[in-house]
Design a protein around this motif. Structure first.
Motif, mmCIF file in Angstrom:
data_model
loop_
_atom_site.group_PDB
_atom_site.id
_atom_site.type_symbol
_atom_site.label_atom_id
_atom_site.label_comp_id
_atom_site.label_asym_id
_atom_site.label_seq_id
_atom_site.Cartn_x
_atom_site.Cartn_y
_atom_site.Cartn_z
ATOM 1 N N CYS A 1 81.134 44.804 51.627
ATOM 2 C CA CYS A 1 80.320 44.296 50.247
ATOM 3 C C CYS A 1 78.866 44.594 50.901
ATOM 4 N N CYS B 1 82.520 37.293 52.562
ATOM 5 C CA CYS B 1 81.115 37.511 52.659
ATOM 6 C C CYS B 1 80.104 36.381 51.819
ATOM 7 N N ARG B 2 80.752 35.692 50.926
ATOM 8 C CA ARG B 2 80.083 34.623 50.236
ATOM 9 C C ARG B 2 79.746 33.674 51.212
ATOM 10 N N THR C 1 75.387 44.333 55.299
ATOM 11 C CA THR C 1 76.849 44.032 54.893
ATOM 12 C C THR C 1 77.151 43.287 56.144
ATOM 13 N N GLU D 1 73.607 36.908 48.322
ATOM 14 C CA GLU D 1 73.874 37.492 46.866
ATOM 15 C C GLU D 1 74.664 38.878 47.224
ATOM 16 N N GLY D 2 75.263 39.410 46.191
ATOM 17 C CA GLY D 2 75.982 40.546 46.229
ATOM 18 C C GLY D 2 75.059 41.684 45.660
ATOM 19 N N ASP D 3 76.091 42.759 45.326
ATOM 20 C CA ASP D 3 75.393 43.961 44.796
ATOM 21 C C ASP D 3 74.630 43.877 43.596
ATOM 22 N N THR E 1 86.786 47.875 48.559
ATOM 23 C CA THR E 1 85.876 46.892 47.632
ATOM 24 C C THR E 1 86.144 47.732 46.202
ATOM 25 N N ARG F 1 81.909 44.012 43.942
ATOM 26 C CA ARG F 1 82.083 42.847 44.003
ATOM 27 C C ARG F 1 82.353 42.031 45.382
ATOM 28 N N THR F 2 81.413 41.117 45.460
ATOM 29 C CA THR F 2 81.357 40.328 47.058
ATOM 30 C C THR F 2 82.765 39.543 47.045
ATOM 31 N N GLN G 1 79.424 47.902 40.030
ATOM 32 C CA GLN G 1 79.266 46.979 40.986
ATOM 33 C C GLN G 1 80.335 46.656 41.985
ATOM 34 N N LEU H 1 75.329 43.377 50.515
ATOM 35 C CA LEU H 1 74.880 41.955 50.578
ATOM 36 C C LEU H 1 73.254 41.879 50.331
#
Ligand SMILES: Nc1nc2c(c(=O)[nH]1)N[C@H]1C(S)=C(S)[C@@H](COP(=O)(O)OP(=O)(O)OC[C@H]3O[C@@H](n4cnc5c(=O)[nH]c(N)nc54)[C@H](O)[C@@H]3O)O[C@H]1N2
Ligand SMILES: Nc1nc2c(c(=O)[nH]1)N[C@H]1C(S)=C(S)[C@@H](COP(=O)(O)OP(=O)(O)OC[C@H]3O[C@@H](n4cnc5c(=O)[nH]c(N)nc54)[C@H](O)[C@@H]3O)O[C@H]1N2
Ligand SMILES: [Mo]
Length: 737
Positions: free
Chosen positions: A25, A57-58, A16, A40-42, A194, A52-53, A50, A27
């Motif tokens: 998030c 963080c993206r 994260t 990529e995210g969860d 989150t 969500r990112t 889930q 990651l």
């Protein structure tokens, strides 16, 4: 085995970020060699669960691998603040800092060393603030600051009213609410845990009526609100008092609940009905103060009091103001009047929203020990009276004045050197121009940083620090969850960067401090999980936790603050002196401080619409948190800068009166400073109010105009009766540039 840093294969690392934002998030970092090439995210199979990112963080790899990251130690060669530095070795850098610490302690005493800590890095092991505190405690002590910039008003209010800061509900509980009032709360932007927005949208789809009471039409309101009620900043308590008036006079309040669980309602009622001060707090009275039509106030009071259950969601933005704590106390009082405390679908208010199961690692980190400077002389009392707390510590929003005035100005010490770890306070506390003077006067300043920030430019010594991607750690999701996160080190430290903990380890050797260094990273993380009272209960398989990067706590029902106190009051008193919810607080009465009345009240403040200064500076300034940054962090990431250009929100009426059209270059100013910025002319803000997101980097030019348009060039370095920094109480004027 080949070295993964030299391999061409792509590894996926579960981690994260550790930013001080309202979420966390999970990651999946795709790493090739020593570079993160994709985020990529969860991947939880249930899309409802889930996490969500977020946009920040993206963009994480653009931050970690930013070309402007500081890569080696440097010392100042230009004027202070000029930003001219020369590369030096770690050996020289640590030698300089160790020598300064020793010299300052010997010559002026340890209290003349200021440690500026911060919340920038929300993790356990490599938390620089804690490492530096532990080091300096063993070294002989230091002066530091007191007060939480985020939430001091809300903390004070929650402690007064409930004796506890754990006032939140699991976010899924919003699905049980019939009415949700977003009172200065914008989770689409500041996250608040989150997936909060996910649950809020679900609640809306489930039929909840959503009302937003805010000077701005927020992203959250635009997404889910049925109604937006624009209000003047700092005047929420007037509207809340009038809502109480409507409930009392129309007999909509829950007298049984009040009798059973609260103390002091009668005194509050006397205040509301005007028996105390001769002024009934009618909707018409409130309208003149807060700018909300009386009939709207009446309607909202009826809706809130009759929909059962209803969740009034107060937060911290309106509380970061001159009478901030009164807003959270009032909200909690309305919640008690409507019997919504401790109930599913309700809300206790208090502005903090934390739940205990989600909130653990902050407490679990290696204890920093006691500060010798604070152990002698008068005791710092754990009271609600902050006059007792600023005897040895400097209120966070008074750092600059303390540096400038020292003991003569009533501050606890004459500061000779400062060391900043995990903050950018020149940018982030009130009155940056005063900060510029203070940091220029300060004899020596060391800064541990990742970037050459507004504040780092004033350093004499710059120490380059790793990101969360370059070390393993435990991060925490604040303020909800409940889940725990494990950061697996994705890449080896870039350049010559080191974590604050490693820097402290190396300094400890030079300061002849023994036994400072802890064991191997992973072993300590394992111990932390095992020793923490919360995580040890839930995380039974450490290796799985590390592999997955996350442990989700399974709960049958969402957590509800004070459920026990309401369902079984005999066996579960509130943690207040009376054991009840304190609408009247004897502890506060005993403080005998006019700014802190024992019942919540509306009170005029400095720089409100009645201040004589209003004639000269007739616009109220809001400084909310930015969507595309975490405060001043991520400022340099181009992707995120594009998401939302830094502009001043201003209503068309106010713009027109000044000959300003959308996109014009303007200046915003008051007695403290002047910023240069572009106008965003929009009906999304109440006339008379302007808004500037905090965190843009302070960049004063030769004439003193801040070209970066940092919000704190305009804010006041003061605090409320309960200790809140007053970032949302400033008057300004706007003119074409
Ligand atoms: N006008 C206005 N001002 C505000 C607010 C507001 O609402 N309005 N909000 C306030 C609030 S709630 C807060 S919490 C504060 C935040 O105040 P700060 O904590 O000062 O804000 P950040 O911008 O997060 O600064 C953190 C700095 O630490 C650095 N950093 C990140 N990780 C590490 C690390 O591991 N080690 C070291 N040594 N440095 C690191 C980052 O590069 C960044 O420069 O701002 C406050 N200021
Ligand atoms: N993206 C992002 N998320 C963050 C952060 C970040 O920097 N970026 N920072 C994190 C941190 S450290 C914190 S403490 C939290 C802060 O979270 P908050 O304190 O809730 O955030 P703010 O943006 O300061 O304020 C929330 C809203 O209150 C409104 N408001 C301000 N004054 C008043 C008022 O007088 N009355 C009313 N009714 N409304 C008012 C603002 O317009 C704003 O929309 O957010 C966290 N989340
Ligand atoms: Mo904060």
């Amino acid at each position: 085995m080949s070295n993964p840093q030299e391999s061409n294969e792509v590894r996926i690392v579960r981690a994260t970020s550790a930013f001080d934002c309202g979420g966390r998030c999970p990651l999946r970092l795709h790493v090739k060699g020593n570079t993160i090439i994709r985020v990529e995210g969860d991947d939880h199979p249930d899309s409802n669960k889930q996490l969500r990112t977020c946009l920040r963080c993206r963009a994480y790899r653009k931050y970690v691998h930013h070309p402007e990251r500081l890569m080696y130690p440097q010392k100042r060669i230009g004027e202070k603040g000029e930003g001219k530095f020369q590369r030096i070795s770690w050996d020289e850098a640590l030698g300089i800092l160790a020598a300064k610490l020793k010299e300052t302690k010997d010559k002026y005493g340890p209290a003349s060393i200021l440690l500026m800590t911060g919340g920038a890095y929300l993790a356990s092991l490599h938390n620089g603030s804690l490492a530096a505190s532990r080091l300096l405690n063993q070294f002989g002590g230091y002066t530091t600051h007191y007060g939480n910039l985020s939430s001091e008003g809300a903390v004070w209010a929650s402690l007064v009213q409930y004796g506890s800061v754990m006032v939140g509900h699991g976010r899924e509980d919003m699905l049980n609410s019939k009415v949700i009032i977003l009172w200065g709360w914008d989770p689409a932007r500041m996250i608040s845990g989150t997936n909060t927005m996910h649950h809020l949208i679900k609640a809306k789809e489930n039929g909840a009526r959503v009302i937003s009471i805010e000077p701005r039409y927020t992203d959250t309101a635009a997404t889910v609100a049925d109604q937006w009620i624009p209000i003047y900043p700092g005047t929420d308590t007037a509207m809340m008092a009038a809502m109480a008036y409507v409930m009392i006079t129309e007999n909509l309040h829950d007298q049984d609940f009040l009798d059973k669980y609260t103390v002091g309602f009668d005194l509050f009622k006397d205040y509301i009905l005007g028996k105390e001060d001769g002024q009934a707090k009618t909707p018409e009275w409130a309208e003149a103060i807060c700018g909300v039509p009386a009939h709207t106030i009446t309607e909202v009071a009826r809706v809130y009091a009759t929909a059962k259950p209803a969740a009034l969601m107060d937060c911290q933005g309106p509380a970061r103001s001159a009478m901030g704590e009164q807003y959270n106390r009032f909200a909690a009082t309305l919640s008690a009047m409507t019997g919504n405390v401790g109930k599913e679908g309700g809300s206790a208010c208090g502005g903090l929203m934390g739940i205990p199961i989600g909130h653990m690692f902050r407490m679990s980190a290696i204890p920093p020990g006691k500060n010798p400077v604070e152990m002698t002389g008068p005791k710092i009392k754990g009271t609600l009276d902050i006059r007792d707390r600023v005897i040895k510590r400097i209120h966070i929003n008074k750092l600059w004045e303390a540096m400038l005035e020292g003991k003569q100005g009533g501050y606890p010490a004459d500061i000779q050197m400062a060391w900043s770890v995990c903050n950018n306070y020149l940018n982030q506390i009130g009155n940056s121009n005063k900060g510029d003077l203070a940091l220029k006067k300060l004899p020596f300043f060391a800064v541990n940083e990742l970037f050459l920030t507004a504040q780092a430019r004033y350093a004499d010594l710059l120490l380059p620090v790793t990101t969360a991607a370059e070390r393993s750690d435990l991060t925490y999701a604040w303020p909800s969850g409940p889940y725990y996160t494990y950061v697996n080190r994705a890449i080896e430290p870039l350049g010559e960067c080191k974590s604050d903990l490693e820097i402290c380890d190396m300094l400890a050797e030079r300061l002849d401090i023994e036994n400072f260094r802890l064991g191997a990273e992973e072993e300590i993380l394992k111990l932390m999980v095992a020793q923490n009272p919360v995580t040890s209960k839930y995380v039974t398989d450490f290796d799985k936790f590390k592999n997955d990067g996350i442990h989700r706590v399974k709960m049958d029902k969402p957590y509800i603050a004070f459920r026990k106190q309401i369902e079984d009051p005999e066996n579960n008193p509130f943690e207040t002196p009376s054991g009840k919810i304190e609408i009247y607080s004897q502890r506060v009465a005993d403080m005998n401080k006019p700014q802190c009345p024992p019942i919540p009240k509306y009170m005029p403040t400095f720089e409100d619409r009645n201040d004589p200064l209003f004639e000269k500076y007739p616009l109220q300034l809001l400084t909310p948190h930015p969507r595309n940054r975490v405060h001043s962090e991520l400022y340099k990431v181009e992707w995120l800068a594009e998401v939302e250009p830094h502009r001043l929100w201003i209503h068309p009426e106010d713009a027109e009166a000044r000959g300003v059209v959308d996109g014009d270059k303007i200046e915003v100013f008051n007695g403290r400073g002047r910023v240069s910025i572009t106008a965003f002319v929009t009906r999304r803000i109440k006339p008379g109010v302007v808004s500037l997101f905090e965190g843009a980097w302070y960049q004063p030019d030769k004439s003193g105009v801040d070209r970066g348009a940092c919000a704190n060039t305009l804010t006041k370095d003061a605090y409320s009766g309960g200790g809140a920094a007053v970032m949302n109480t400033s008057l300004v004027q706007v003119a074409r540039a």
